[in-house]
Design a protein around this motif. Structure first.
Motif, PDB file in Angstrom:
ATOM      1  N   ILE A 211      -2.354 -11.977   7.509  1.00  0.00           N
ATOM      2  CA  ILE A 211      -1.533 -12.785   8.412  1.00  0.00           C
ATOM      3  C   ILE A 211      -0.707 -11.906   9.351  1.00  0.00           C
ATOM      4  O   ILE A 211       0.308 -12.345   9.900  1.00  0.00           O
ATOM      5  CB  ILE A 211      -0.612 -13.754   7.648  1.00  0.00           C
ATOM      6  N   GLY A 212      -1.132 -10.676   9.530  1.00  0.00           N
ATOM      7  CA  GLY A 212      -0.459  -9.827  10.508  1.00  0.00           C
ATOM      8  C   GLY A 212       0.821  -9.188  10.015  1.00  0.00           C
ATOM      9  O   GLY A 212       1.642  -8.736  10.826  1.00  0.00           O
ATOM     10  N   LEU A 213       1.022  -9.125   8.712  1.00  0.00           N
ATOM     11  CA  LEU A 213       2.159  -8.421   8.134  1.00  0.00           C
ATOM     12  C   LEU A 213       1.661  -7.173   7.413  1.00  0.00           C
ATOM     13  O   LEU A 213       0.518  -6.756   7.581  1.00  0.00           O
ATOM     14  CB  LEU A 213       2.916  -9.328   7.162  1.00  0.00           C
ATOM     15  N   VAL A 214       2.527  -6.592   6.612  1.00  0.00           N
ATOM     16  CA  VAL A 214       2.165  -5.467   5.744  1.00  0.00           C
ATOM     17  C   VAL A 214       2.628  -5.807   4.332  1.00  0.00           C
ATOM     18  O   VAL A 214       3.509  -6.660   4.152  1.00  0.00           O
ATOM     19  CB  VAL A 214       2.838  -4.151   6.202  1.00  0.00           C
ATOM     20  N   PRO A 215       2.060  -5.190   3.303  1.00  0.00           N
ATOM     21  CA  PRO A 215       2.609  -5.370   1.961  1.00  0.00           C
ATOM     22  C   PRO A 215       4.088  -5.002   1.975  1.00  0.00           C
ATOM     23  O   PRO A 215       4.460  -3.906   2.409  1.00  0.00           O
ATOM     24  CB  PRO A 215       1.793  -4.393   1.112  1.00  0.00           C
TER      25      PRO A 215
ATOM     26  N   PRO B 237      -2.216   5.445  17.496  1.00  0.00           N
ATOM     27  CA  PRO B 237      -1.253   5.990  16.530  1.00  0.00           C
ATOM     28  C   PRO B 237       0.194   5.822  16.983  1.00  0.00           C
ATOM     29  O   PRO B 237       1.087   5.607  16.157  1.00  0.00           O
ATOM     30  CB  PRO B 237      -1.648   7.472  16.439  1.00  0.00           C
ATOM     31  N   ALA B 238       0.408   5.880  18.308  1.00  0.00           N
ATOM     32  CA  ALA B 238       1.775   5.729  18.823  1.00  0.00           C
ATOM     33  C   ALA B 238       2.335   4.340  18.537  1.00  0.00           C
ATOM     34  O   ALA B 238       3.548   4.167  18.376  1.00  0.00           O
ATOM     35  CB  ALA B 238       1.797   6.007  20.325  1.00  0.00           C
ATOM     36  N   MET B 239       1.455   3.339  18.480  1.00  0.00           N
ATOM     37  CA  MET B 239       1.932   1.984  18.199  1.00  0.00           C
ATOM     38  C   MET B 239       2.354   1.858  16.742  1.00  0.00           C
ATOM     39  O   MET B 239       3.351   1.198  16.429  1.00  0.00           O
ATOM     40  CB  MET B 239       0.853   0.962  18.530  1.00  0.00           C
ATOM     41  N   VAL B 240       1.596   2.476  15.851  1.00  0.00           N
ATOM     42  CA  VAL B 240       1.995   2.513  14.445  1.00  0.00           C
ATOM     43  C   VAL B 240       3.360   3.176  14.325  1.00  0.00           C
ATOM     44  O   VAL B 240       4.271   2.666  13.659  1.00  0.00           O
ATOM     45  CB  VAL B 240       0.946   3.258  13.601  1.00  0.00           C
ATOM     46  N   ALA B 241       3.517   4.310  14.982  1.00  0.00           N
ATOM     47  CA  ALA B 241       4.785   5.040  14.915  1.00  0.00           C
ATOM     48  C   ALA B 241       5.932   4.204  15.460  1.00  0.00           C
ATOM     49  O   ALA B 241       7.033   4.182  14.886  1.00  0.00           O
ATOM     50  CB  ALA B 241       4.666   6.354  15.686  1.00  0.00           C
TER      51      ALA B 241
ATOM     52  N   LYS C 166     -11.749  -8.937   8.712  1.00  0.00           N
ATOM     53  CA  LYS C 166     -10.996 -10.191   8.789  1.00  0.00           C
ATOM     54  C   LYS C 166      -9.490  -9.962   8.942  1.00  0.00           C
ATOM     55  O   LYS C 166      -8.751 -10.903   9.210  1.00  0.00           O
ATOM     56  CB  LYS C 166     -11.241 -11.023   7.521  1.00  0.00           C
ATOM     57  N   LYS C 167      -9.053  -8.729   8.748  1.00  0.00           N
ATOM     58  CA  LYS C 167      -7.622  -8.442   8.697  1.00  0.00           C
ATOM     59  C   LYS C 167      -7.108  -7.912  10.040  1.00  0.00           C
ATOM     60  O   LYS C 167      -7.870  -7.469  10.887  1.00  0.00           O
ATOM     61  CB  LYS C 167      -7.328  -7.407   7.608  1.00  0.00           C
ATOM     62  N   SER C 168      -5.791  -7.930  10.184  1.00  0.00           N
ATOM     63  CA  SER C 168      -5.172  -7.397  11.396  1.00  0.00           C
ATOM     64  C   SER C 168      -5.328  -5.882  11.442  1.00  0.00           C
ATOM     65  O   SER C 168      -4.834  -5.179  10.556  1.00  0.00           O
ATOM     66  CB  SER C 168      -3.682  -7.742  11.422  1.00  0.00           C
ATOM     67  N   PRO C 169      -6.000  -5.357  12.467  1.00  0.00           N
ATOM     68  CA  PRO C 169      -6.127  -3.902  12.565  1.00  0.00           C
ATOM     69  C   PRO C 169      -4.781  -3.186  12.594  1.00  0.00           C
ATOM     70  O   PRO C 169      -4.613  -2.145  11.942  1.00  0.00           O
ATOM     71  CB  PRO C 169      -6.890  -3.711  13.882  1.00  0.00           C
ATOM     72  N   LEU C 170      -3.831  -3.742  13.326  1.00  0.00           N
ATOM     73  CA  LEU C 170      -2.514  -3.114  13.410  1.00  0.00           C
ATOM     74  C   LEU C 170      -1.828  -3.101  12.046  1.00  0.00           C
ATOM     75  O   LEU C 170      -1.248  -2.093  11.636  1.00  0.00           O
ATOM     76  CB  LEU C 170      -1.648  -3.858  14.427  1.00  0.00           C
ATOM     77  N   SER C 171      -1.905  -4.200  11.331  1.00  0.00           N
ATOM     78  CA  SER C 171      -1.278  -4.267  10.013  1.00  0.00           C
ATOM     79  C   SER C 171      -1.932  -3.291   9.039  1.00  0.00           C
ATOM     80  O   SER C 171      -1.243  -2.646   8.234  1.00  0.00           O
ATOM     81  CB  SER C 171      -1.379  -5.684   9.462  1.00  0.00           C
ATOM     82  N   MET C 172      -3.253  -3.174   9.082  1.00  0.00           N
ATOM     83  CA  MET C 172      -3.928  -2.242   8.184  1.00  0.00           C
ATOM     84  C   MET C 172      -3.513  -0.806   8.472  1.00  0.00           C
ATOM     85  O   MET C 172      -3.258  -0.023   7.543  1.00  0.00           O
ATOM     86  CB  MET C 172      -5.442  -2.397   8.311  1.00  0.00           C
ATOM     87  N   ALA C 173      -3.427  -0.443   9.739  1.00  0.00           N
ATOM     88  CA  ALA C 173      -3.041   0.927  10.096  1.00  0.00           C
ATOM     89  C   ALA C 173      -1.624   1.226   9.619  1.00  0.00           C
ATOM     90  O   ALA C 173      -1.348   2.313   9.084  1.00  0.00           O
ATOM     91  CB  ALA C 173      -3.156   1.124  11.603  1.00  0.00           C
ATOM     92  N   CYS C 174      -0.722   0.269   9.784  1.00  0.00           N
ATOM     93  CA  CYS C 174       0.656   0.473   9.343  1.00  0.00           C
ATOM     94  C   CYS C 174       0.761   0.489   7.826  1.00  0.00           C
ATOM     95  O   CYS C 174       1.580   1.214   7.253  1.00  0.00           O
ATOM     96  CB  CYS C 174       1.554  -0.617   9.922  1.00  0.00           C
ATOM     97  N   THR C 175      -0.085  -0.280   7.158  1.00  0.00           N
ATOM     98  CA  THR C 175      -0.069  -0.309   5.698  1.00  0.00           C
ATOM     99  C   THR C 175      -0.414   1.046   5.111  1.00  0.00           C
ATOM    100  O   THR C 175       0.243   1.520   4.168  1.00  0.00           O
ATOM    101  CB  THR C 175      -1.060  -1.374   5.178  1.00  0.00           C
TER     102      THR C 175
END
Length: 349
Positions: free
Chosen positions: A142-146, A331-335, A262-271
């Motif tokens: 759902i676009g969050l992180v654990p 990577p800059a967006m994760v940061a 199926k998951k949010s790419p941004l959320s997975m990278a941040c996770t």
């Protein structure tokens, strides 16, 4: 019915008891429920008549399937980005208080225990599962992180289970949860009422060990996957993990890639980054503070609104993520999503 009436808080013999009584919503946690639990834990911390605390829930389907995020979604759609930040701050304060409670806290986790339910039930001193237990940290869907301190539990799991469970949101049986460090004891659920009665009468937490000793935990399916998980999830970034998976022709790798699609790419990278940070600084305070950097920004700057729309509101299961592929996440967006919040930083006191 007020939201705090979804809780049955009382003293029972020598125990303090908190029972979630919202089974029609799988005992989902609202902001007021989190605040009420936190206030109760504070009061009982200095109350010597409360020798142990017991957490359980009504209904057989769920201990707690997560947080009640509908209000956050509606507020975000209306342009209010602060309701979500306040909700998560209250929830995280509750999580930290459970970790630091000075006496035993025993949680009985039947059925679904996911997301916010993990934050409530898995930071206790005695974590009990049964045959119906299903645990997961599925936030990337759902676009969050654990969150709720979940990255700390994930970081402590054997090998690279933490990255795998966080990125895929894979569900665990009760035996898997014990193997991965989310639970401690397998006790058949038919035995729980008698055990709770005995705990309230005696406050003898050794009874939990004795009850579990009479039962062998089922085999954890996750254990058979450990070597493959360690191989594929050993990289430092999500792109490293993708490289390992995409250059494999194993059925396991293909199934993981399909699930990650199926998951949010941004959320997975941040996770991945958050699990690694939690592993470096092994405290609940650090984990919650790092998670809050993301979640407090999630409504405005991440995939949260679209993920909730697709999975919970419209239920079309077809989210239009900000990035079409995990490789497209800069990577800059994760940061940037994990930068310090300055005066808006999480305050746990």
């Amino acid at each position: 019915m007020s939201e705090t009436e979804f809780l049955n808080i009382r003293k029972d013999g020598r125990a303090g008891r908190i029972t979630l009584t919202r089974p029609q919503a799988l005992n989902a946690l609202s902001q007021s429920m989190c605040a009420e639990i936190a206030a109760t834990i504070d009061a009982w911390a200095t109350d010597e008549t409360v020798e142990i605390v017991i957490l359980d829930a009504a209904g057989g389907r769920a201990f707690c399937a997560g947080g009640d995020i509908a209000e956050i979604y509606e507020a975000g759609r209306a342009g209010d980005m602060e309701i979500g930040a306040r909700y998560w701050a209250d929830e995280y304060r509750m999580n930290a208080k459970l970790v630091h409670f000075p006496r035993p806290v025993i949680s009985f986790m039947q059925g679904y225990t996911m997301g916010g339910g993990v934050g409530l039930g898995c930071h206790t001193s005695h974590r009990i599962v049964g045959d119906s237990s299903i645990l997961a940290m599925p936030e990337v869907g759902i676009g969050l992180v654990p969150d709720v301190g979940g990255t700390l539990i994930l970081s402590r799991a054997q090998g690279r289970l933490g990255e795998y469970l966080g990125v895929t949101g894979a569900r665990m049986t009760g035996a898997d949860a014990i193997y991965a460090g989310f639970a401690d004891y397998y006790i058949p659920e038919a035995d729980w009422p008698t055990l709770i009665t005995q705990l309230c009468e005696s406050a003898d937490y050794d009874l939990v060990d004795q009850a579990a000793a009479g039962h062998s935990s089922p085999v954890a399916p996750l254990a058979a996957l450990q070597a493959e998980i360690d191989h594929y999830f050993g990289g430092e970034t999500l792109r490293d993990i993708l490289n390992a998976l995409e250059f494999s022709d194993s059925d396991f790798a293909k199934s993981i890639l399909a699930e990650m699609g199926k998951k949010s790419p941004l959320s997975m990278a941040c996770t991945v980054e958050l699990v690694h940070r939690a592993r470096l600084r092994d405290t609940i305070e650090n984990a919650l503070e790092q998670e809050y950097r993301f979640t407090s920004r999630a409504v405005e700057k991440a995939d949260f609104l679209e993920g909730v729309r697709a999975q919970i509101i419209d239920k079309d299961r077809n989210p239009n993520w900000m990035h079409s592929s995990p490789r497209d996440v800069p990577p800059a967006m994760v940061a940037s999503l994990l930068l310090p919040l300055g005066p808006r930083a999480l305050k746990l006191d």
